[in-house]
Design a protein around this motif. Structure first.
Motif, mmCIF file in Angstrom:
data_model
loop_
_atom_site.group_PDB
_atom_site.id
_atom_site.type_symbol
_atom_site.label_atom_id
_atom_site.label_comp_id
_atom_site.label_asym_id
_atom_site.label_seq_id
_atom_site.Cartn_x
_atom_site.Cartn_y
_atom_site.Cartn_z
ATOM 1 N N GLY A 12 -62.718 95.275 -87.726
ATOM 2 C CA GLY A 12 -62.886 94.582 -86.448
ATOM 3 C C GLY A 12 -64.236 94.831 -85.808
ATOM 4 O O GLY A 12 -64.648 95.968 -85.615
ATOM 5 N N PRO A 15 -65.507 95.382 -79.328
ATOM 6 C CA PRO A 15 -66.237 96.442 -78.620
ATOM 7 C C PRO A 15 -66.033 97.818 -79.269
ATOM 8 O O PRO A 15 -66.994 98.574 -79.427
ATOM 9 N N THR A 16 -64.803 98.144 -79.667
ATOM 10 C CA THR A 16 -64.554 99.483 -80.205
ATOM 11 C C THR A 16 -65.069 99.614 -81.637
ATOM 12 O O THR A 16 -65.677 100.642 -81.984
ATOM 13 N N LEU A 34 -65.628 95.054 -91.159
ATOM 14 C CA LEU A 34 -65.044 93.805 -91.657
ATOM 15 C C LEU A 34 -64.419 93.067 -90.479
ATOM 16 O O LEU A 34 -63.547 93.613 -89.791
ATOM 17 N N GLU A 35 -64.867 91.860 -90.242
ATOM 18 C CA GLU A 35 -64.427 91.098 -89.062
ATOM 19 C C GLU A 35 -63.864 89.754 -89.507
ATOM 20 O O GLU A 35 -64.525 89.001 -90.222
ATOM 21 N N THR A 36 -62.683 89.456 -89.041
ATOM 22 C CA THR A 36 -62.037 88.202 -89.454
ATOM 23 C C THR A 36 -62.724 86.955 -88.888
ATOM 24 O O THR A 36 -62.747 85.907 -89.528
ATOM 25 N N LEU A 52 -64.120 90.110 -66.318
ATOM 26 C CA LEU A 52 -63.597 91.466 -66.486
ATOM 27 C C LEU A 52 -63.457 92.144 -65.137
ATOM 28 O O LEU A 52 -64.186 91.827 -64.198
ATOM 29 N N PHE A 53 -62.542 93.118 -65.077
ATOM 30 C CA PHE A 53 -62.440 93.916 -63.859
ATOM 31 C C PHE A 53 -63.320 95.153 -63.967
ATOM 32 O O PHE A 53 -63.430 95.927 -63.027
ATOM 33 N N SER A 54 -63.948 95.341 -65.103
ATOM 34 C CA SER A 54 -64.899 96.445 -65.274
ATOM 35 C C SER A 54 -66.312 95.910 -65.083
ATOM 36 O O SER A 54 -66.608 94.776 -65.466
ATOM 37 N N VAL A 109 -59.037 91.729 -93.192
ATOM 38 C CA VAL A 109 -58.399 92.829 -93.921
ATOM 39 C C VAL A 109 -56.911 92.525 -94.083
ATOM 40 O O VAL A 109 -56.211 92.188 -93.116
ATOM 41 N N ALA A 151 -59.994 99.173 -85.895
ATOM 42 C CA ALA A 151 -60.275 98.758 -84.508
ATOM 43 C C ALA A 151 -59.969 97.277 -84.369
ATOM 44 O O ALA A 151 -60.723 96.520 -83.757
ATOM 45 N N SER A 152 -58.845 96.860 -84.962
ATOM 46 C CA SER A 152 -58.572 95.417 -85.022
ATOM 47 C C SER A 152 -57.851 94.874 -83.785
ATOM 48 O O SER A 152 -57.513 93.688 -83.736
ATOM 49 N N MET A 366 -58.089 99.168 -78.538
ATOM 50 C CA MET A 366 -56.887 98.523 -78.008
ATOM 51 C C MET A 366 -55.673 98.788 -78.911
ATOM 52 O O MET A 366 -54.563 99.002 -78.439
ATOM 53 N N ALA A 377 -62.113 99.792 -72.261
ATOM 54 C CA ALA A 377 -63.142 99.914 -73.294
ATOM 55 C C ALA A 377 -63.739 101.316 -73.314
ATOM 56 O O ALA A 377 -64.003 101.883 -74.378
HETATM 57 C C1 LIG Z 1 -57.933 89.057 -70.621
HETATM 58 C C2 LIG Z 1 -58.362 90.472 -70.855
HETATM 59 C C3 LIG Z 1 -59.177 91.106 -69.938
HETATM 60 C C4 LIG Z 1 -59.598 92.416 -70.149
HETATM 61 N N1 LIG Z 1 -60.416 93.010 -69.237
HETATM 62 C C5 LIG Z 1 -60.867 94.273 -69.465
HETATM 63 C C6 LIG Z 1 -61.760 94.915 -68.553
HETATM 64 O O1 LIG Z 1 -62.127 94.374 -67.510
HETATM 65 N N2 LIG Z 1 -62.179 96.165 -68.838
HETATM 66 C C7 LIG Z 1 -61.802 96.839 -69.992
HETATM 67 O O2 LIG Z 1 -62.256 97.964 -70.209
HETATM 68 N N3 LIG Z 1 -60.954 96.264 -70.868
HETATM 69 C C8 LIG Z 1 -60.477 95.014 -70.623
HETATM 70 N N4 LIG Z 1 -59.603 94.418 -71.501
HETATM 71 C C9 LIG Z 1 -59.105 95.196 -72.605
HETATM 72 C C10 LIG Z 1 -60.031 94.764 -73.764
HETATM 73 O O3 LIG Z 1 -59.357 93.923 -74.639
HETATM 74 C C11 LIG Z 1 -60.626 95.878 -74.465
HETATM 75 O O4 LIG Z 1 -61.323 96.749 -73.619
HETATM 76 C C12 LIG Z 1 -61.499 95.476 -75.628
HETATM 77 O O5 LIG Z 1 -61.565 94.117 -75.954
HETATM 78 C C13 LIG Z 1 -60.865 96.208 -76.743
HETATM 79 O O6 LIG Z 1 -61.735 96.172 -77.787
HETATM 80 P P1 LIG Z 1 -61.227 96.425 -79.248
HETATM 81 O O7 LIG Z 1 -62.478 96.402 -80.069
HETATM 82 O O8 LIG Z 1 -60.378 97.627 -79.315
HETATM 83 O O9 LIG Z 1 -60.295 95.186 -79.614
HETATM 84 P P2 LIG Z 1 -60.639 93.625 -79.678
HETATM 85 O O10 LIG Z 1 -61.591 93.236 -78.624
HETATM 86 O O11 LIG Z 1 -59.343 92.923 -79.729
HETATM 87 O O12 LIG Z 1 -61.388 93.457 -81.078
HETATM 88 C C14 LIG Z 1 -60.698 93.505 -82.303
HETATM 89 C C15 LIG Z 1 -61.508 92.777 -83.377
HETATM 90 O O13 LIG Z 1 -60.849 92.915 -84.635
HETATM 91 C C16 LIG Z 1 -60.836 91.665 -85.308
HETATM 92 N N5 LIG Z 1 -59.688 91.663 -86.244
HETATM 93 C C17 LIG Z 1 -58.372 91.586 -85.933
HETATM 94 N N6 LIG Z 1 -57.619 91.657 -87.051
HETATM 95 C C18 LIG Z 1 -58.479 91.781 -88.084
HETATM 96 C C19 LIG Z 1 -58.320 91.905 -89.512
HETATM 97 N N7 LIG Z 1 -57.107 91.920 -90.080
HETATM 98 N N8 LIG Z 1 -59.432 91.997 -90.285
HETATM 99 C C20 LIG Z 1 -60.662 91.984 -89.736
HETATM 100 N N9 LIG Z 1 -60.881 91.866 -88.393
HETATM 101 C C21 LIG Z 1 -59.800 91.780 -87.589
HETATM 102 C C22 LIG Z 1 -60.714 90.655 -84.180
HETATM 103 O O14 LIG Z 1 -61.160 89.363 -84.574
HETATM 104 C C23 LIG Z 1 -61.612 91.290 -83.105
HETATM 105 O O15 LIG Z 1 -62.963 90.876 -83.217
HETATM 106 C C24 LIG Z 1 -59.181 93.109 -71.307
HETATM 107 C C25 LIG Z 1 -58.338 92.461 -72.233
HETATM 108 C C26 LIG Z 1 -57.940 91.165 -72.016
HETATM 109 C C27 LIG Z 1 -57.049 90.500 -73.034
#
Ligand SMILES: Cc1cc2nc3c(=O)[nH]c(=O)nc-3n(C[C@H](O)[C@H](O)[C@H](O)COP(=O)(O)OP(=O)(O)OC[C@H]3O[C@@H](n4cnc5c(N)ncnc54)[C@H](O)[C@@H]3O)c2cc1C
Length: 465
Positions: A12, A15-16, A34-36, A52-54, A109, A151-152, A366, A377
């Motif tokens: 993924g 952000p993470t 690896l990103e889908t 965002l609220f952040s 993945v 980190a998907s 997440m 985040a």
């Molecule tokens: C509407 C909304 C508002 C939000 N507002 C805030 C905010 O204000 N502040 C804050 O801190 N957080 C906020 N969040 C929480 C936010 O989602 C996370 O902070 C952040 O996006 C998490 O990042 P992440 O990388 O963990 O997951 P994601 O952002 O979900 O990224 C996961 C990535 O993995 C990829 N992926 C998934 N499955 C696969 C696979 N099988 N193979 C390869 N790639 C894959 C996806 O395409 C994606 O690019 C909000 C969430 C939502 C839904």
């Protein structure tokens, strides 16, 4: 095969995941992300219209900033609030671009295992590299890895309307009138779908607040627009979030906007309602049926915002230690369990709380929260700093805590627990001042006022250290 020479696979480019890659690069370890999707931040772009609220100050990772600095990248103004689209365009994509070939797009993945060892085989298990299978537009591939950081996220697997956790009877058949995302009501085509219509919003988190506030805005210009807000619980002092007590003011404001939607008559709240079936009237409008037999007046559209859940399907050959309720790592789960507390404050944590019986595999970001809400985040950035240090063998840095997280202002019991009576104990937990009185509104029922309980904080409660 010597595993230290192999890359760390990061699943993924959100952000993470990108922050994980930046932290690994900083430590001289090669990541392969690896990103889908076909861009960085594909999931974030799925809600690009949501603000965002952040603030920006809470949305960039320190190791990522160091990578970006030599490129002339300038950090957006710290005190401003980006949309999801801004976050992706102004930070995630530039970060992925600097990582270059270390990020592969259109790579989904589909499986993670130990090479030559399915999950039941013990022999020489820990000396075998991981093998990661993924699909691309041209077929299947596999890659070997010394460690795997998943980190998907959870964006691709929203929870259904059905209160049992399964789709309600008739929910799938009614898909054309149901969305599982916050509608982009600034988009004329989307707006037309809801303008002048009656829409049910199911859910009680920040996304539901955003949808309700958006529909209330539409209602001001488009007569006949009305929302029906479906809650499994009753309404209490903390239903609308922490409000002005939230240390993230914009997050608090979301709840206040939802409250205004109700107060101004743009939305009716239906409490204690557990959706069991979705029926249709003679015109095709949807009738939500509750577990208690209640049938609501027909609606044109339903917006289901009941949370997200992790996709664990591609991890079935890995020995994970997951909490049986939250599907979060066992050590992390008690810190974030919404049955015990709804506070967003979890003490900063890292590789120890995120480890599994299978060494060198981590669920971060997440996804690490499983079904628990309130992920930030910043939490993910601290997780991957620690995990990258652990993979590098730097235990001292891996164990160090480098983050203070903000509080929601609604710490207390029953973050998700959906018994209407649970409202009695809300707001009375470890962080919040005791609530003065809680008012439970039932649609069509007399208003009931109940006194707040004054529970002590649960052990290991939400305020943390
Ligand atoms: C509407 C909304 C508002 C939000 N507002 C805030 C905010 O204000 N502040 C804050 O801190 N957080 C906020 N969040 C929480 C936010 O989602 C996370 O902070 C952040 O996006 C998490 O990042 P992440 O990388 O963990 O997951 P994601 O952002 O979900 O990224 C996961 C990535 O993995 C990829 N992926 C998934 N499955 C696969 C696979 N099988 N193979 C390869 N790639 C894959 C996806 O395409 C994606 O690019 C909000 C969430 C939502 C839904």
């Amino acid at each position: 095969m010597s595993t230290p020479q192999l890359p760390v696979i990061v699943i993924g480019a959100g952000p993470t995941g990108l922050a994980a890659a930046a932290n690994l690069v900083e430590r001289g370890i090669e990541p392969l992300v690896l990103e889908t999707g076909n861009t960085a931040g594909s999931a974030v772009r799925g809600w690009s219209h949501v603000r965002l609220f952040s603030t920006w100050s809470e949305l960039t990772d320190p190791a990522a900033e160091k990578l970006l600095a030599p490129t002339g990248w300038t950090k957006p103004e710290a005190g401003t609030y980006p949309s999801g689209g801004d976050w992706a365009e102004q930070y995630l994509q530039p970060l992925a671009d600097i990582l270059g070939d270390r990020v592969r797009y259109n790579a989904t993945v589909t499986g993670v295992s130990r090479s030559g060892r399915d999950r039941i085989v013990d022999a020489e298990r820990e000396t075998q590299p991981f093998v990661v299978h993924f699909t691309t537009p041209t077929g299947e591939e596999r890659v070997f890895a010394r460690a795997v950081i998943d980190a998907s996220g959870t964006w691709s697997t929203p929870s259904p309307a059905g209160a049992s956790g399964l789709p309600a009877l008739g929910e799938i058949a009614a898909a054309h009138r149901i969305t599982y995302r916050v509608p982009d009501l600034k988009d004329p085509a989307v707006r037309a779908r809801y303008a002048g219509k009656r829409t049910a919003v199911i859910g009680s988190g920040a996304s539901a607040f955003t949808a309700l506030a958006g529909l209330a805005d539409v209602a001001k210009d488009e007569p006949g627009t009305h929302a029906v807000w479906i809650l499994r619980r009753g309404i209490s002092g903390s239903t609308f979030g922490g409000g002005s007590a939230d240390q993230l003011p914009a997050r608090g404001a979301l709840g206040l906007a939802a409250k205004a939607a109700v107060d101004e008559g743009h939305a009716d709240a239906v409490t204690g309602f557990r959706t069991e079936a979705v029926e249709r009237d003679g015109t095709g409008r949807l009738i939500l049926v509750g577990e208690d037999g209640r049938k609501l007046d027909p609606v044109d559209e339903v917006v289901v915002l009941t949370g997200l859940r992790p996709d664990l399907s591609f991890l079935s050959e890995i020995r994970l230690g997951l909490d049986e309720r939250l599907q979060a790592p066992t050590e992390l789960a008690p810190l974030i369990d919404p049955n015990q507390h709804s506070c967003g404050t979890v003490y900063p944590h890292g590789h120890r709380e995120l480890s599994h019986p299978e060494p060198d595999v981590y669920l971060v970001g997440m996804k690490s929260y499983g079904r628990a809400p309130t992920f930030l985040a910043m939490t993910g950035y601290e997780q991957v700093r620690s995990v990258a240090a652990a993979i590098a063998g730097d235990t001292e840095a891996a164990d160090r805590v480098e983050l203070t997280l903000p509080e929601t202002g609604v710490c207390g019991g029953a973050g998700l627990f959906d018994d209407p009576a649970a409202a009695l104990s809300e707001g009375a937990g470890c962080c919040a001042a005791p609530a003065p009185a809680l008012v439970q509104l039932g649609v069509g029922a007399p208003v009931t006022t109940v006194a707040a309980a004054t529970e002590e904080a649960p052990a290991g409660g939400c305020c943390g250290s």
